[in-house]
Write an enzyme that holds these catalytic residues in place. Sequence first.
Site, PDB file in Angstrom:
ATOM      1  CE  LYS A  15      -2.372  -0.252   3.788  1.00 38.44           C
ATOM      2  NZ  LYS A  15      -2.180  -1.560   4.378  1.00 38.44           N
ATOM      3  NE  ARG A  90      -4.849  -0.323   9.874  1.00 36.28           N
ATOM      4  CZ  ARG A  90      -3.706   0.126   9.352  1.00 36.28           C
ATOM      5  NH1 ARG A  90      -3.619   1.342   8.900  1.00 36.28           N
ATOM      6  NH2 ARG A  90      -2.662  -0.671   9.273  1.00 36.28           N
ATOM      7  NE  ARG A 129       7.089  -2.929   5.974  1.00 32.65           N
ATOM      8  CZ  ARG A 129       5.807  -2.548   5.996  1.00 32.65           C
ATOM      9  NH1 ARG A 129       5.208  -2.165   4.889  1.00 32.65           N
ATOM     10  NH2 ARG A 129       5.143  -2.585   7.106  1.00 32.65           N
ATOM     11  NE  ARG A 162       6.028  -0.497  10.140  1.00 33.83           N
ATOM     12  CZ  ARG A 162       4.917  -0.295   9.402  1.00 33.83           C
ATOM     13  NH1 ARG A 162       4.993   0.351   8.258  1.00 33.83           N
ATOM     14  NH2 ARG A 162       3.757  -0.743   9.814  1.00 33.83           N
ATOM     15  NE  ARG A 173       0.915  -4.489  11.205  1.00 41.90           N
ATOM     16  CZ  ARG A 173       1.887  -4.201  10.350  1.00 41.90           C
ATOM     17  NH1 ARG A 173       3.033  -4.830  10.408  1.00 41.90           N
ATOM     18  NH2 ARG A 173       1.696  -3.285   9.429  1.00 41.90           N
TER      19      ARG A 173
HETATM   20  P1  AMP Z   1       0.455   1.007   8.722  1.00 40.87           P
HETATM   21  O1  AMP Z   1       1.729   1.706   8.460  1.00 40.87           O
HETATM   22  O2  AMP Z   1      -0.706   1.581   7.942  1.00 40.87           O
HETATM   23  O3  AMP Z   1       0.549  -0.492   8.577  1.00 40.87           O
HETATM   24  O4  AMP Z   1       0.085   1.282  10.266  1.00 40.87           O
HETATM   25  C1  AMP Z   1       0.954   0.856  11.294  1.00 40.87           C
HETATM   26  C2  AMP Z   1       0.234   0.847  12.639  1.00 40.87           C
HETATM   27  O5  AMP Z   1      -0.254   2.158  12.932  1.00 40.87           O
HETATM   28  C3  AMP Z   1      -0.980  -0.058  12.724  1.00 40.87           C
HETATM   29  O6  AMP Z   1      -0.634  -1.402  13.016  1.00 40.87           O
HETATM   30  C4  AMP Z   1      -1.736   0.604  13.866  1.00 40.87           C
HETATM   31  O7  AMP Z   1      -1.138   0.307  15.116  1.00 40.87           O
HETATM   32  C5  AMP Z   1      -1.509   2.080  13.587  1.00 40.87           C
HETATM   33  N1  AMP Z   1      -2.527   2.638  12.661  1.00 40.87           N
HETATM   34  C6  AMP Z   1      -2.330   3.147  11.409  1.00 40.87           C
HETATM   35  N2  AMP Z   1      -3.472   3.564  10.862  1.00 40.87           N
HETATM   36  C7  AMP Z   1      -4.436   3.314  11.795  1.00 40.87           C
HETATM   37  C8  AMP Z   1      -5.850   3.502  11.829  1.00 40.87           C
HETATM   38  N3  AMP Z   1      -6.513   4.002  10.787  1.00 40.87           N
HETATM   39  N4  AMP Z   1      -6.503   3.140  12.970  1.00 40.87           N
HETATM   40  C9  AMP Z   1      -5.859   2.633  14.031  1.00 40.87           C
HETATM   41  N5  AMP Z   1      -4.547   2.405  14.060  1.00 40.87           N
HETATM   42  C10 AMP Z   1      -3.825   2.750  12.952  1.00 40.87           C
END
Ligand code: AMP
Length: 217
Positions: A15, A90, A129, A162, A173
């Site tokens: 993404k 989400r 990654r 990460r 996740r």
């Molecule tokens: P991502 O980089 O989009 O995979 O997001 C990494 C982490 O950030 C996720 O595993 C959540 O802990 C938090 N996060 C990102 N976007 C959201 C969202 N829309 N709602 C809740 N937590 C989020």
Amino acid sequence: MRMRIVLMGPPGVGKGTQARKLTQRLRVPHVSTGDMLREAIHGGTALGRRVRPYLDQGRLVPDELMEEMIAERLSKDDARAGFVLDGFPRTLEQLATLDRVLGRLGVTVDRAFVLSVPEAELVRRLSGRRVCPECGALFHLDSRAPTAAGVCDACGSALVQRPDDDENVVRHRLEIYAAQTLPVIQAYRERGIHHEVDGAGEMDEVFERILRGLRDA
Ligand code: AMP
């Protein structure tokens, strides 16, 4: 063309990479809630301190905290030209928040792209990654290795993994994605604005599929 796009898909589907390519092409801001949260953590802000445990454990940050952040970001001037939203909404509650925020601005989402690849591939992609904690550049040990091992090509900082890319956290996740985010995709499907995109293959091929989906929109 003012496009308001939501880019969805499970963790590891690519993404972030596709969102960056798309925002360059459309010249609209990339609004990544994951990046915004990581920046808050990196900057040591009050928000950063609150959300850190959630990110480290791969859990979703509570909707109330997300709501304020996204409302503020989408109300900024640059987002009037359109945006690519990456990582939001989400949950169904976040979908309602997004509808409300955009409703106040008098606009709607034009297209929700949903990227997908088989689960085993997701785990492989995430565990390889590496990211640059300074400039946010993304690398992969298999497909996009940095020129010098462990060093960011863009700014020379040491690359990191990460904490939420650890295999057990990744599994968690993926479960959260299935339980909380699939209903959001279903809602976009019912609105007739969702578009499935095969996320397998080279980055450029996937990008072409997204562009085709845009042309068909
Ligand atoms: P991502 O980089 O989009 O995979 O997001 C990494 C982490 O950030 C996720 O595993 C959540 O802990 C938090 N996060 C990102 N976007 C959201 C969202 N829309 N709602 C809740 N937590 C989020």
